[in-house]
Design an enzyme around this catalytic site. Structure first.
Site, PDB file in Angstrom:
ATOM      1  N   TYR A 103      29.275  21.351  55.704  1.00  0.00           N
ATOM      2  CA  TYR A 103      28.274  21.125  54.480  1.00  0.00           C
ATOM      3  C   TYR A 103      28.662  21.285  53.706  1.00  0.00           C
ATOM      4  O   TYR A 103      28.926  22.947  53.401  1.00  0.00           O
ATOM      5  CB  TYR A 103      26.657  21.197  55.628  1.00  0.00           C
ATOM      6  CG  TYR A 103      26.078  20.891  53.943  1.00  0.00           C
ATOM      7  CD1 TYR A 103      26.908  20.378  52.658  1.00  0.00           C
ATOM      8  CD2 TYR A 103      24.954  20.831  54.192  1.00  0.00           C
ATOM      9  CE1 TYR A 103      25.767  19.870  52.045  1.00  0.00           C
ATOM     10  CE2 TYR A 103      23.946  20.392  53.324  1.00  0.00           C
ATOM     11  CZ  TYR A 103      24.032  19.483  52.066  1.00  0.00           C
ATOM     12  OH  TYR A 103      23.620  19.230  50.890  1.00  0.00           O
ATOM     13  N   CYS A 104      29.294  20.910  52.618  1.00  0.00           N
ATOM     14  CA  CYS A 104      30.026  21.498  51.070  1.00  0.00           C
ATOM     15  C   CYS A 104      31.482  22.645  51.367  1.00  0.00           C
ATOM     16  O   CYS A 104      32.431  22.194  52.269  1.00  0.00           O
ATOM     17  CB  CYS A 104      29.157  21.975  50.833  1.00  0.00           C
ATOM     18  SG  CYS A 104      29.418  22.553  48.956  1.00  0.00           S
ATOM     19  N   LEU A 105      30.870  23.885  50.761  1.00  0.00           N
ATOM     20  CA  LEU A 105      31.934  25.088  51.430  1.00  0.00           C
ATOM     21  C   LEU A 105      32.142  25.116  53.091  1.00  0.00           C
ATOM     22  O   LEU A 105      33.040  25.614  53.536  1.00  0.00           O
ATOM     23  CB  LEU A 105      31.459  26.359  50.660  1.00  0.00           C
ATOM     24  CG  LEU A 105      32.546  27.342  51.519  1.00  0.00           C
ATOM     25  CD1 LEU A 105      33.332  27.414  50.908  1.00  0.00           C
ATOM     26  CD2 LEU A 105      31.715  28.522  50.437  1.00  0.00           C
ATOM     27  N   GLY A 111      32.487  23.110  54.908  1.00  0.00           N
ATOM     28  CA  GLY A 111      33.514  21.955  55.292  1.00  0.00           C
ATOM     29  C   GLY A 111      34.930  21.827  54.693  1.00  0.00           C
ATOM     30  O   GLY A 111      35.405  21.642  55.659  1.00  0.00           O
ATOM     31  N   PHE A 123      29.954  16.560  54.875  1.00  0.00           N
ATOM     32  CA  PHE A 123      28.895  16.595  54.184  1.00  0.00           C
ATOM     33  C   PHE A 123      29.509  17.017  52.864  1.00  0.00           C
ATOM     34  O   PHE A 123      29.846  18.407  52.414  1.00  0.00           O
ATOM     35  CB  PHE A 123      27.123  16.979  54.807  1.00  0.00           C
ATOM     36  CG  PHE A 123      27.227  17.220  55.620  1.00  0.00           C
ATOM     37  CD1 PHE A 123      27.581  15.826  57.001  1.00  0.00           C
ATOM     38  CD2 PHE A 123      25.869  17.855  56.613  1.00  0.00           C
ATOM     39  CE1 PHE A 123      26.404  14.821  57.692  1.00  0.00           C
ATOM     40  CE2 PHE A 123      25.170  17.204  57.199  1.00  0.00           C
ATOM     41  CZ  PHE A 123      26.095  15.970  58.598  1.00  0.00           C
TER      42      PHE A 123
END
Length: 580
Positions: free
Chosen positions: A312-314, A316, A340
Protein backbone atom coordinates in the site's frame (compact mmCIF):
# COMPACT_ATOMS: atom_id res chain seq x y z
CA UNK A 1 -9.85 34.90 30.81
CA UNK A 2 -7.33 34.50 33.62
CA UNK A 3 -6.91 30.87 32.55
CA UNK A 4 -6.39 32.03 28.97
CA UNK A 5 -3.70 34.50 30.04
CA UNK A 6 -1.85 31.97 32.19
CA UNK A 7 -1.93 29.26 29.51
CA UNK A 8 -0.89 31.75 26.84
CA UNK A 9 2.22 32.79 28.77
CA UNK A 10 3.18 29.16 29.34
CA UNK A 11 2.81 28.34 25.64
CA UNK A 12 4.96 31.31 24.59
CA UNK A 13 7.69 30.31 27.04
CA UNK A 14 7.66 26.73 25.74
CA UNK A 15 7.74 27.93 22.13
CA UNK A 16 10.72 30.23 22.77
CA UNK A 17 12.53 27.47 24.66
CA UNK A 18 12.11 25.06 21.73
CA UNK A 19 13.29 27.70 19.27
CA UNK A 20 16.49 28.04 21.26
CA UNK A 21 17.27 24.35 20.98
CA UNK A 22 18.52 24.70 17.41
CA UNK A 23 22.19 25.22 16.65
CA UNK A 24 21.71 27.75 13.88
CA UNK A 25 19.34 30.41 12.68
CA UNK A 26 16.43 28.85 10.77
CA UNK A 27 15.93 29.84 7.17
CA UNK A 28 13.37 32.63 6.77
CA UNK A 29 12.02 30.77 3.71
CA UNK A 30 12.55 27.02 4.27
CA UNK A 31 9.98 26.14 1.59
CA UNK A 32 11.78 28.26 -1.01
CA UNK A 33 8.53 30.05 -1.88
CA UNK A 34 10.09 33.50 -2.30
CA UNK A 35 12.33 32.55 -5.20
CA UNK A 36 9.45 30.88 -7.02
CA UNK A 37 7.24 33.98 -6.77
CA UNK A 38 10.13 36.29 -7.73
CA UNK A 39 10.64 34.24 -10.88
CA UNK A 40 6.91 34.40 -11.62
CA UNK A 41 6.90 38.19 -11.17
CA UNK A 42 9.84 38.56 -13.53
CA UNK A 43 7.99 36.53 -16.15
CA UNK A 44 4.85 38.62 -15.74
CA UNK A 45 6.85 41.82 -16.20
CA UNK A 46 7.89 40.63 -19.65
CA UNK A 47 4.23 40.38 -20.68
CA UNK A 48 2.31 43.14 -18.84
CA UNK A 49 -0.56 42.91 -21.34
CA UNK A 50 -1.73 39.64 -19.80
CA UNK A 51 -1.87 41.25 -16.34
CA UNK A 52 -3.79 44.24 -17.70
CA UNK A 53 -6.23 41.95 -19.52
CA UNK A 54 -6.85 39.92 -16.38
CA UNK A 55 -7.41 43.14 -14.40
CA UNK A 56 -9.91 44.48 -16.93
CA UNK A 57 -11.88 41.25 -16.81
CA UNK A 58 -11.86 41.27 -13.01
CA UNK A 59 -13.19 44.83 -12.73
CA UNK A 60 -15.86 44.22 -15.36
CA UNK A 61 -17.11 41.22 -13.38
CA UNK A 62 -16.89 43.19 -10.14
CA UNK A 63 -18.98 46.04 -11.57
CA UNK A 64 -21.58 43.52 -12.70
CA UNK A 65 -21.62 42.06 -9.18
CA UNK A 66 -22.26 45.52 -7.68
CA UNK A 67 -25.11 46.11 -10.10
CA UNK A 68 -26.63 42.68 -9.45
CA UNK A 69 -26.43 43.13 -5.69
CA UNK A 70 -28.19 46.50 -5.93
CA UNK A 71 -30.94 44.90 -8.04
CA UNK A 72 -31.33 42.08 -5.49
CA UNK A 73 -31.69 44.59 -2.67
CA UNK A 74 -34.50 46.24 -4.66
CA UNK A 75 -36.27 42.89 -4.99
CA UNK A 76 -35.04 41.81 -8.40
CA UNK A 77 -33.99 38.32 -9.47
CA UNK A 78 -30.45 38.05 -10.83
CA UNK A 79 -28.13 35.19 -11.74
CA UNK A 80 -24.83 35.00 -9.85
CA UNK A 81 -21.76 36.37 -11.60
CA UNK A 82 -19.71 33.45 -10.26
CA UNK A 83 -20.54 30.34 -8.23
CA UNK A 84 -18.44 28.15 -6.01
CA UNK A 85 -17.34 24.81 -7.40
CA UNK A 86 -19.60 21.86 -6.82
CA UNK A 87 -19.05 20.26 -3.43
CA UNK A 88 -17.41 23.35 -1.84
CA UNK A 89 -18.45 22.88 1.79
CA UNK A 90 -17.26 26.32 2.89
CA UNK A 91 -20.44 27.95 1.63
CA UNK A 92 -23.00 25.32 2.57
CA UNK A 93 -24.89 27.66 4.93
CA UNK A 94 -28.05 29.01 3.22
CA UNK A 95 -27.17 32.62 4.13
CA UNK A 96 -24.36 32.59 1.57
CA UNK A 97 -27.07 32.48 -1.10
CA UNK A 98 -30.17 33.94 0.51
CA UNK A 99 -28.66 37.03 2.18
CA UNK A 100 -27.60 39.74 -0.29
CA UNK A 101 -24.67 40.92 1.83
CA UNK A 102 -23.15 37.48 2.35
CA UNK A 103 -23.80 36.54 -1.27
CA UNK A 104 -21.88 39.68 -2.27
CA UNK A 105 -19.00 38.80 0.10
CA UNK A 106 -18.85 35.26 -1.24
CA UNK A 107 -18.88 36.30 -4.91
CA UNK A 108 -16.31 39.05 -4.25
CA UNK A 109 -13.99 36.47 -2.78
CA UNK A 110 -14.53 34.02 -5.65
CA UNK A 111 -13.87 36.74 -8.22
CA UNK A 112 -10.71 37.83 -6.41
CA UNK A 113 -9.48 34.24 -6.15
CA UNK A 114 -10.09 33.68 -9.84
CA UNK A 115 -8.27 36.91 -10.71
CA UNK A 116 -5.20 36.02 -8.65
CA UNK A 117 -5.15 32.51 -10.11
CA UNK A 118 -5.49 33.79 -13.67
CA UNK A 119 -2.61 36.24 -13.19
CA UNK A 120 -0.39 33.47 -11.83
CA UNK A 121 -1.30 31.15 -14.70
CA UNK A 122 -0.51 33.95 -17.14
CA UNK A 123 3.20 33.81 -16.35
CA UNK A 124 4.66 32.16 -19.43
CA UNK A 125 7.97 30.33 -19.66
CA UNK A 126 8.19 29.22 -16.02
CA UNK A 127 10.02 26.04 -15.18
CA UNK A 128 7.29 23.37 -14.64
CA UNK A 129 8.40 22.78 -11.04
CA UNK A 130 8.35 26.51 -10.29
CA UNK A 131 4.94 26.89 -11.94
CA UNK A 132 3.59 24.03 -9.83
CA UNK A 133 4.93 25.59 -6.64
CA UNK A 134 3.52 29.03 -7.45
CA UNK A 135 0.14 27.53 -8.30
CA UNK A 136 0.08 25.45 -5.10
CA UNK A 137 0.95 28.29 -2.73
CA UNK A 138 -1.35 30.71 -4.54
CA UNK A 139 -4.15 28.28 -3.82
CA UNK A 140 -3.02 28.01 -0.19
CA UNK A 141 -3.23 31.80 0.04
CA UNK A 142 -6.65 32.11 -1.58
CA UNK A 143 -8.01 29.25 0.55
CA UNK A 144 -6.74 30.95 3.70
CA UNK A 145 -8.39 34.25 2.75
CA UNK A 146 -11.86 32.73 2.33
CA UNK A 147 -14.51 34.80 4.17
CA UNK A 148 -15.71 31.59 5.78
CA UNK A 149 -12.49 31.58 7.86
CA UNK A 150 -13.24 34.89 9.64
CA UNK A 151 -15.94 35.37 12.24
CA UNK A 152 -17.08 38.80 10.95
CA UNK A 153 -17.77 37.44 7.48
CA UNK A 154 -19.10 33.99 8.31
CA UNK A 155 -22.89 34.03 8.79
CA UNK A 156 -22.92 30.75 10.69
CA UNK A 157 -20.34 32.06 13.19
CA UNK A 158 -22.16 35.40 13.61
CA UNK A 159 -25.41 33.56 14.29
CA UNK A 160 -23.71 31.31 16.84
CA UNK A 161 -22.07 34.32 18.51
CA UNK A 162 -25.44 36.06 18.87
CA UNK A 163 -27.10 32.90 20.23
CA UNK A 164 -24.41 32.21 22.85
CA UNK A 165 -23.45 35.77 23.74
CA UNK A 166 -19.93 35.17 22.47
CA UNK A 167 -19.40 32.00 24.48
CA UNK A 168 -18.45 30.15 21.28
CA UNK A 169 -15.50 32.51 20.72
CA UNK A 170 -14.21 32.07 24.26
CA UNK A 171 -14.60 28.33 23.95
CA UNK A 172 -12.84 28.51 20.59
CA UNK A 173 -9.96 30.41 22.17
CA UNK A 174 -9.68 27.69 24.80
CA UNK A 175 -9.61 25.07 22.04
CA UNK A 176 -6.88 27.06 20.27
CA UNK A 177 -4.76 27.19 23.43
CA UNK A 178 -5.25 23.47 23.99
CA UNK A 179 -4.02 22.75 20.47
CA UNK A 180 -1.00 25.01 21.01
CA UNK A 181 -0.25 23.18 24.26
CA UNK A 182 -0.48 19.81 22.49
CA UNK A 183 2.01 21.09 19.90
CA UNK A 184 4.32 22.68 22.52
CA UNK A 185 3.86 26.12 21.00
CA UNK A 186 3.20 24.94 17.44
CA UNK A 187 -0.43 24.73 16.36
CA UNK A 188 -1.55 21.11 16.23
CA UNK A 189 -5.22 21.15 15.23
CA UNK A 190 -7.30 18.56 17.03
CA UNK A 191 -9.44 16.95 14.31
CA UNK A 192 -11.28 14.39 16.39
CA UNK A 193 -12.03 13.39 19.96
CA UNK A 194 -9.05 11.11 20.51
CA UNK A 195 -10.29 10.06 23.95
CA UNK A 196 -13.01 7.95 22.29
CA UNK A 197 -10.56 5.57 20.62
CA UNK A 198 -8.35 2.84 22.03
CA UNK A 199 -6.15 0.80 19.70
CA UNK A 200 -6.97 -2.85 20.21
CA UNK A 201 -10.26 -2.05 21.96
CA UNK A 202 -12.42 -0.25 19.39
CA UNK A 203 -9.81 0.30 16.64
CA UNK A 204 -7.74 -2.51 15.07
CA UNK A 205 -9.75 -5.26 16.76
CA UNK A 206 -9.57 -8.16 14.28
CA UNK A 207 -8.39 -11.17 16.36
CA UNK A 208 -4.85 -12.36 15.80
CA UNK A 209 -1.40 -12.80 17.31
CA UNK A 210 2.03 -11.25 16.88
CA UNK A 211 4.15 -14.22 15.76
CA UNK A 212 7.42 -12.47 14.89
CA UNK A 213 9.24 -9.28 15.84
CA UNK A 214 12.43 -7.50 14.85
CA UNK A 215 13.79 -3.96 15.16
CA UNK A 216 11.56 -2.57 12.39
CA UNK A 217 8.35 -4.57 12.42
CA UNK A 218 6.00 -6.92 14.19
CA UNK A 219 4.37 -9.60 12.03
CA UNK A 220 0.73 -10.20 12.91
CA UNK A 221 -1.07 -13.41 11.90
CA UNK A 222 -4.85 -13.15 12.07
CA UNK A 223 -7.19 -15.80 13.42
CA UNK A 224 -9.15 -17.61 10.68
CA UNK A 225 -12.94 -17.37 10.52
CA UNK A 226 -13.41 -20.22 8.01
CA UNK A 227 -12.79 -23.96 8.34
CA UNK A 228 -10.51 -24.03 5.31
CA UNK A 229 -8.22 -21.32 3.95
CA UNK A 230 -6.40 -20.65 0.71
CA UNK A 231 -3.12 -22.49 0.54
CA UNK A 232 -1.11 -19.35 -0.19
CA UNK A 233 -0.94 -16.94 2.76
CA UNK A 234 -1.52 -13.22 2.17
CA UNK A 235 1.16 -10.70 3.25
CA UNK A 236 0.18 -7.03 3.66
CA UNK A 237 2.91 -4.36 3.52
CA UNK A 238 1.35 -1.07 4.63
CA UNK A 239 3.23 2.24 4.42
CA UNK A 240 5.33 3.18 7.44
CA UNK A 241 4.37 6.84 7.07
CA UNK A 242 1.17 5.90 8.94
CA UNK A 243 -0.03 3.03 11.12
CA UNK A 244 -1.17 -0.23 9.52
CA UNK A 245 -4.66 -0.17 11.05
CA UNK A 246 -6.06 1.94 8.23
CA UNK A 247 -6.73 -1.56 6.86
CA UNK A 248 -8.40 -2.58 10.13
CA UNK A 249 -10.27 0.47 11.42
CA UNK A 250 -13.63 -1.04 12.34
CA UNK A 251 -15.16 -4.46 11.65
CA UNK A 252 -17.53 -3.07 9.00
CA UNK A 253 -14.77 -1.50 6.87
CA UNK A 254 -11.76 -3.65 7.76
CA UNK A 255 -9.98 -5.05 4.73
CA UNK A 256 -8.10 -7.40 7.06
CA UNK A 257 -11.30 -8.85 8.55
CA UNK A 258 -12.90 -9.14 5.11
CA UNK A 259 -9.87 -10.93 3.63
CA UNK A 260 -9.90 -13.36 6.57
CA UNK A 261 -13.60 -14.03 5.93
CA UNK A 262 -12.78 -14.86 2.29
CA UNK A 263 -10.41 -17.60 3.41
CA UNK A 264 -7.04 -15.83 3.39
CA UNK A 265 -4.42 -16.48 6.05
CA UNK A 266 -3.57 -12.83 6.57
CA UNK A 267 -0.21 -11.55 7.80
CA UNK A 268 0.46 -7.81 8.31
CA UNK A 269 3.71 -5.97 8.89
CA UNK A 270 3.14 -3.52 11.74
CA UNK A 271 6.05 -1.09 11.44
CA UNK A 272 7.83 0.38 14.44
CA UNK A 273 7.50 4.09 15.21
CA UNK A 274 11.25 4.82 15.03
CA UNK A 275 13.24 7.01 17.38
CA UNK A 276 16.81 8.35 17.20
CA UNK A 277 18.29 4.87 17.76
CA UNK A 278 17.07 3.84 14.29
CA UNK A 279 18.40 6.92 12.48
CA UNK A 280 20.74 4.83 10.29
CA UNK A 281 18.07 2.42 9.11
CA UNK A 282 17.96 2.65 5.32
CA UNK A 283 15.57 1.56 2.61
CA UNK A 284 17.50 -1.70 2.23
CA UNK A 285 17.02 -2.35 5.97
CA UNK A 286 13.28 -1.97 5.51
CA UNK A 287 13.50 -4.53 2.69
CA UNK A 288 15.55 -7.04 4.68
CA UNK A 289 13.70 -6.65 7.98
CA UNK A 290 10.33 -6.16 6.29
CA UNK A 291 9.23 -8.38 3.39
CA UNK A 292 12.26 -10.70 3.42
CA UNK A 293 11.99 -11.34 7.15
CA UNK A 294 8.21 -11.75 6.83
CA UNK A 295 8.58 -14.37 4.08
CA UNK A 296 10.90 -16.44 6.27
CA UNK A 297 8.57 -16.10 9.26
CA UNK A 298 5.47 -17.01 7.24
CA UNK A 299 7.15 -20.18 5.96
CA UNK A 300 7.99 -21.18 9.53
CA UNK A 301 4.46 -20.39 10.73
CA UNK A 302 2.55 -22.09 7.91
CA UNK A 303 4.98 -24.34 6.06
CA UNK A 304 4.16 -22.46 2.87
CA UNK A 305 6.96 -21.09 0.74
CA UNK A 306 4.91 -18.93 -1.65
CA UNK A 307 2.59 -16.07 -0.70
CA UNK A 308 0.38 -13.46 -2.30
CA UNK A 309 1.62 -9.98 -1.35
CA UNK A 310 -0.02 -6.54 -1.15
CA UNK A 311 1.82 -3.23 -0.88
CA UNK A 312 0.00 0.00 0.00
CA UNK A 313 1.49 3.35 -1.12
CA UNK A 314 5.10 3.45 0.19
CA UNK A 315 4.63 -0.21 1.13
CA UNK A 316 3.95 -0.84 -2.56
CA UNK A 317 7.15 0.98 -3.54
CA UNK A 318 8.99 -1.29 -1.11
CA UNK A 319 7.22 -4.36 -2.53
CA UNK A 320 8.21 -3.50 -6.10
CA UNK A 321 11.81 -2.86 -5.02
CA UNK A 322 11.84 -6.21 -3.22
CA UNK A 323 10.39 -8.03 -6.24
CA UNK A 324 13.09 -6.56 -8.49
CA UNK A 325 15.70 -7.61 -5.92
CA UNK A 326 14.22 -11.11 -5.72
CA UNK A 327 14.22 -11.38 -9.52
CA UNK A 328 18.00 -10.84 -9.54
CA UNK A 329 18.37 -13.70 -7.08
CA UNK A 330 15.86 -16.04 -8.76
CA UNK A 331 13.65 -15.92 -5.65
CA UNK A 332 10.03 -16.75 -6.48
CA UNK A 333 8.48 -16.82 -3.00
CA UNK A 334 6.00 -14.08 -3.92
CA UNK A 335 3.57 -15.64 -6.40
CA UNK A 336 1.38 -12.59 -7.07
CA UNK A 337 1.64 -8.92 -6.15
CA UNK A 338 -1.02 -6.29 -5.56
CA UNK A 339 -0.30 -2.57 -5.40
CA UNK A 340 -2.64 -0.10 -3.68
CA UNK A 341 -2.18 3.55 -4.82
CA UNK A 342 1.54 3.08 -5.43
CA UNK A 343 3.96 5.26 -7.38
CA UNK A 344 6.99 3.69 -9.02
CA UNK A 345 7.61 6.35 -11.67
CA UNK A 346 7.83 9.68 -9.82
CA UNK A 347 8.12 11.92 -12.87
CA UNK A 348 4.59 13.23 -12.31
CA UNK A 349 4.36 12.98 -8.54
CA UNK A 350 1.41 15.34 -8.17
CA UNK A 351 1.37 18.15 -5.66
CA UNK A 352 3.73 16.39 -3.28
CA UNK A 353 6.38 17.35 -5.82
CA UNK A 354 5.97 20.95 -4.57
CA UNK A 355 7.93 19.96 -1.48
CA UNK A 356 10.79 18.26 -3.35
CA UNK A 357 13.52 20.68 -4.36
CA UNK A 358 17.11 21.03 -3.23
CA UNK A 359 16.45 23.85 -0.74
CA UNK A 360 13.62 22.02 0.98
CA UNK A 361 15.43 18.69 1.02
CA UNK A 362 18.41 20.36 2.69
CA UNK A 363 16.08 21.90 5.27
CA UNK A 364 14.48 18.50 5.98
CA UNK A 365 17.87 16.81 6.28
CA UNK A 366 19.08 19.52 8.66
CA UNK A 367 16.12 18.82 10.93
CA UNK A 368 16.64 15.07 10.75
CA UNK A 369 20.36 15.36 11.47
CA UNK A 370 19.62 16.89 14.88
CA UNK A 371 17.04 14.29 15.92
CA UNK A 372 17.77 11.24 13.78
CA UNK A 373 14.25 11.21 12.36
CA UNK A 374 11.56 13.39 10.82
CA UNK A 375 8.67 14.16 13.16
CA UNK A 376 5.45 12.50 12.11
CA UNK A 377 3.55 15.75 12.63
CA UNK A 378 5.64 17.43 9.94
CA UNK A 379 4.70 14.75 7.42
CA UNK A 380 1.05 15.07 8.49
CA UNK A 381 1.15 18.84 7.97
CA UNK A 382 2.38 18.31 4.42
CA UNK A 383 -0.42 15.88 3.58
CA UNK A 384 -3.02 18.15 5.20
CA UNK A 385 -1.91 21.07 3.02
CA UNK A 386 -2.85 19.05 -0.05
CA UNK A 387 -6.47 19.29 1.10
CA UNK A 388 -6.32 22.47 3.16
CA UNK A 389 -10.02 23.35 3.06
CA UNK A 390 -11.07 19.91 4.31
CA UNK A 391 -8.19 19.14 6.69
CA UNK A 392 -7.19 22.57 8.01
CA UNK A 393 -9.66 25.42 7.51
CA UNK A 394 -12.84 23.47 8.20
CA UNK A 395 -11.43 22.62 11.65
CA UNK A 396 -10.34 26.22 12.24
CA UNK A 397 -13.97 27.25 11.72
CA UNK A 398 -15.49 24.41 13.74
CA UNK A 399 -13.03 24.38 16.64
CA UNK A 400 -11.99 28.03 17.01
CA UNK A 401 -14.85 30.14 15.59
CA UNK A 402 -17.87 27.98 16.42
CA UNK A 403 -16.25 26.65 19.59
CA UNK A 404 -17.34 23.09 18.95
CA UNK A 405 -15.72 19.98 20.31
CA UNK A 406 -14.25 17.69 17.63
CA UNK A 407 -16.49 14.81 16.58
CA UNK A 408 -15.12 11.29 17.19
CA UNK A 409 -14.18 9.97 13.74
CA UNK A 410 -11.99 6.87 13.39
CA UNK A 411 -10.40 7.89 10.08
CA UNK A 412 -9.30 11.26 11.48
CA UNK A 413 -7.98 9.53 14.63
CA UNK A 414 -5.80 7.37 12.36
CA UNK A 415 -4.82 10.44 10.32
CA UNK A 416 -3.55 12.13 13.48
CA UNK A 417 -1.68 9.04 14.69
CA UNK A 418 1.42 9.93 12.69
CA UNK A 419 4.74 8.12 12.64
CA UNK A 420 8.35 9.26 12.41
CA UNK A 421 10.71 8.62 9.49
CA UNK A 422 14.30 7.43 10.08
CA UNK A 423 16.73 10.01 8.72
CA UNK A 424 18.72 7.73 6.40
CA UNK A 425 15.70 5.99 4.87
CA UNK A 426 13.69 9.17 4.39
CA UNK A 427 16.53 11.09 2.77
CA UNK A 428 17.13 8.18 0.37
CA UNK A 429 13.44 7.93 -0.48
CA UNK A 430 13.02 11.66 -1.16
CA UNK A 431 16.25 12.13 -3.10
CA UNK A 432 16.57 8.91 -5.08
CA UNK A 433 12.93 8.28 -5.83
CA UNK A 434 10.99 11.55 -5.67
CA UNK A 435 13.74 13.92 -6.80
CA UNK A 436 15.92 11.81 -9.13
CA UNK A 437 13.27 9.21 -10.12
CA UNK A 438 15.96 6.54 -10.06
CA UNK A 439 13.69 3.60 -9.23
CA UNK A 440 12.21 3.49 -12.72
CA UNK A 441 15.67 3.61 -14.36
CA UNK A 442 17.18 0.17 -15.02
CA UNK A 443 20.00 -0.19 -12.51
CA UNK A 444 19.26 3.27 -11.12
CA UNK A 445 19.01 2.05 -7.52
CA UNK A 446 21.06 -0.60 -5.76
CA UNK A 447 19.74 -2.32 -2.66
CA UNK A 448 21.67 -4.92 -0.68
CA UNK A 449 24.14 -5.61 -3.47
CA UNK A 450 21.68 -5.79 -6.41
CA UNK A 451 21.02 -3.16 -9.08
CA UNK A 452 17.24 -3.06 -9.45
CA UNK A 453 15.30 -3.21 -12.71
CA UNK A 454 11.53 -3.16 -12.30
CA UNK A 455 11.21 -4.69 -15.76
CA UNK A 456 12.47 -7.95 -14.27
CA UNK A 457 9.14 -8.29 -12.43
CA UNK A 458 7.26 -10.97 -14.39
CA UNK A 459 4.76 -12.35 -11.90
CA UNK A 460 1.01 -11.51 -12.12
CA UNK A 461 0.24 -8.07 -10.66
CA UNK A 462 -2.95 -6.26 -9.69
CA UNK A 463 -2.56 -2.47 -9.70
CA UNK A 464 -5.22 -0.41 -7.93
CA UNK A 465 -5.32 3.37 -8.24
CA UNK A 466 -7.93 5.89 -7.07
CA UNK A 467 -9.33 8.57 -9.31
CA UNK A 468 -9.14 11.51 -6.87
CA UNK A 469 -5.82 10.58 -5.26
CA UNK A 470 -3.91 13.69 -4.12
CA UNK A 471 -0.89 11.67 -2.95
CA UNK A 472 -0.35 9.10 -5.73
CA UNK A 473 -2.08 10.48 -8.87
CA UNK A 474 -3.78 7.63 -10.70
CA UNK A 475 -2.07 8.35 -14.01
CA UNK A 476 1.29 7.98 -12.27
CA UNK A 477 0.22 4.69 -10.68
CA UNK A 478 -0.96 3.54 -14.11
CA UNK A 479 2.62 3.68 -15.43
CA UNK A 480 3.28 0.37 -13.67
CA UNK A 481 1.33 -1.28 -16.50
CA UNK A 482 4.09 -0.19 -18.89
CA UNK A 483 6.95 -1.16 -16.57
CA UNK A 484 6.24 -4.71 -15.36
CA UNK A 485 6.93 -7.53 -17.79
CA UNK A 486 4.26 -9.89 -16.48
CA UNK A 487 0.45 -9.79 -16.81
CA UNK A 488 -1.03 -6.67 -15.17
CA UNK A 489 -4.64 -6.02 -14.19
CA UNK A 490 -5.25 -2.31 -13.64
CA UNK A 491 -8.33 -1.19 -11.71
CA UNK A 492 -9.33 2.41 -10.99
CA UNK A 493 -11.49 3.07 -7.94
CA UNK A 494 -13.56 6.17 -7.33
CA UNK A 495 -12.73 8.58 -4.48
CA UNK A 496 -9.28 9.17 -2.98
CA UNK A 497 -6.12 7.69 -1.50
CA UNK A 498 -7.88 6.25 1.58
CA UNK A 499 -11.63 6.13 0.92
CA UNK A 500 -11.14 4.55 -2.50
CA UNK A 501 -9.10 1.72 -0.98
CA UNK A 502 -10.97 1.20 2.30
CA UNK A 503 -14.33 0.66 0.61
CA UNK A 504 -16.03 -2.48 1.88
CA UNK A 505 -18.59 -4.21 -0.37
CA UNK A 506 -21.37 -3.73 2.20
CA UNK A 507 -20.92 0.05 2.17
CA UNK A 508 -22.50 0.40 -1.25
CA UNK A 509 -20.24 3.38 -1.95
CA UNK A 510 -18.31 4.51 -4.98
CA UNK A 511 -17.55 2.50 -8.08
CA UNK A 512 -14.57 1.14 -9.96
CA UNK A 513 -13.39 0.87 -13.56
CA UNK A 514 -11.90 -2.20 -15.20
CA UNK A 515 -10.26 -2.22 -18.62
CA UNK A 516 -8.74 -4.82 -20.90
CA UNK A 517 -5.73 -6.80 -19.75
CA UNK A 518 -3.69 -5.32 -22.62
CA UNK A 519 -3.25 -1.82 -21.17
CA UNK A 520 -2.43 0.94 -23.67
CA UNK A 521 0.40 3.38 -22.94
CA UNK A 522 -1.98 6.34 -22.54
CA UNK A 523 -4.05 6.20 -19.31
CA UNK A 524 -6.70 8.46 -20.88
CA UNK A 525 -7.16 5.89 -23.65
CA UNK A 526 -7.49 3.13 -21.04
CA UNK A 527 -10.15 5.09 -19.18
CA UNK A 528 -12.07 5.84 -22.36
CA UNK A 529 -12.54 2.13 -23.02
CA UNK A 530 -12.84 0.97 -19.39
CA UNK A 531 -16.09 -0.37 -17.96
CA UNK A 532 -17.51 1.14 -14.76
CA UNK A 533 -18.92 -1.19 -12.11
CA UNK A 534 -20.90 -0.14 -9.06
CA UNK A 535 -19.54 -0.66 -5.58
CA UNK A 536 -16.29 -1.96 -4.14
CA UNK A 537 -13.37 -3.40 -6.09
CA UNK A 538 -12.60 -5.89 -3.29
CA UNK A 539 -14.57 -8.80 -4.85
CA UNK A 540 -12.84 -8.20 -8.20
CA UNK A 541 -9.46 -8.50 -6.50
CA UNK A 542 -10.50 -11.70 -4.71
CA UNK A 543 -11.67 -13.27 -7.98
CA UNK A 544 -8.32 -12.34 -9.51
CA UNK A 545 -6.49 -14.07 -6.64
CA UNK A 546 -8.62 -17.21 -7.03
CA UNK A 547 -7.87 -17.20 -10.74
CA UNK A 548 -4.23 -17.96 -9.95
CA UNK A 549 -4.63 -20.59 -7.24
CA UNK A 550 -7.78 -21.96 -5.56
CA UNK A 551 -6.02 -24.62 -3.50
CA UNK A 552 -7.21 -24.82 0.12
CA UNK A 553 -5.93 -26.32 3.36
CA UNK A 554 -7.35 -26.62 6.90
CA UNK A 555 -7.45 -23.28 8.69
CA UNK A 556 -4.23 -22.26 10.43
CA UNK A 557 -4.34 -20.93 13.97
CA UNK A 558 -1.72 -18.30 14.85
CA UNK A 559 0.83 -19.62 17.31
CA UNK A 560 0.14 -23.27 16.50
CA UNK A 561 2.62 -23.51 13.62
CA UNK A 562 6.36 -23.15 13.71
CA UNK A 563 6.22 -19.75 15.40
CA UNK A 564 4.80 -19.22 18.89
CA UNK A 565 2.43 -16.32 19.61
CA UNK A 566 4.25 -13.42 21.26
CA UNK A 567 1.19 -11.33 22.16
CA UNK A 568 -2.32 -10.49 20.98
CA UNK A 569 -2.93 -8.36 17.91
CA UNK A 570 -2.52 -5.50 17.21
CA UNK A 571 0.78 -5.79 19.07
CA UNK A 572 2.97 -3.21 20.79
CA UNK A 573 4.62 -1.26 17.96
CA UNK A 574 1.36 0.22 16.71
CA UNK A 575 0.58 1.68 20.14
CA UNK A 576 3.70 3.86 20.26
CA UNK A 577 2.51 7.40 19.57
CA UNK A 578 4.67 10.00 17.84
CA UNK A 579 5.19 11.94 21.06
CA UNK A 580 6.18 8.92 23.15
Amino acid sequence: MADVAERGQRIVREFLRRQGEGDGTPSPDPLNIGNAFMEMTARLMTNPASVVQAGIGFWQDYLTLWQNTARRMLGGEVAPVITERRGDKRFKDDAWRENEVFDFIKQSYLLSSRYVTNVVHGAEGLNPKTAQKVDFYTRQFTDAMSPSNFWLTNPEVLRKTAETGGENLLKGLSNLLSDLERGHGKLRINMTDESKFRIGENIAVTPGKVVYRNALMELIQYTPSTETVLKRPLLLLPPWINKFYILDLRPKNSFVRWAVSQGHTVFVCSWVNPDETLAEMGFDDYMRLGPYAALEAIEKATGERQVNAIGYCLGGTLLASTLAHMAKRKDDRIASATFFTTMLDFEEAGELGVFIDEEQLQAIEAKMSKRGFLEGSEMADTFNMLRANDLIWSFVVQNYLLGQEPFPFDLLFWNGDSTRMPAKMHSFYLRRMYQANDLVKPGGIELDGEALDLRDIRLPTYVLATREDHIAPWKSSYKATQIFSGPVRFVLAASGHIAGVVNAPDSGKYSHWVGTEDAPADPAEWFEHATEFAGSWWPDWHRWILGHDRSTVPARQPGEGGLPALEDAPGSYVKVMAGD
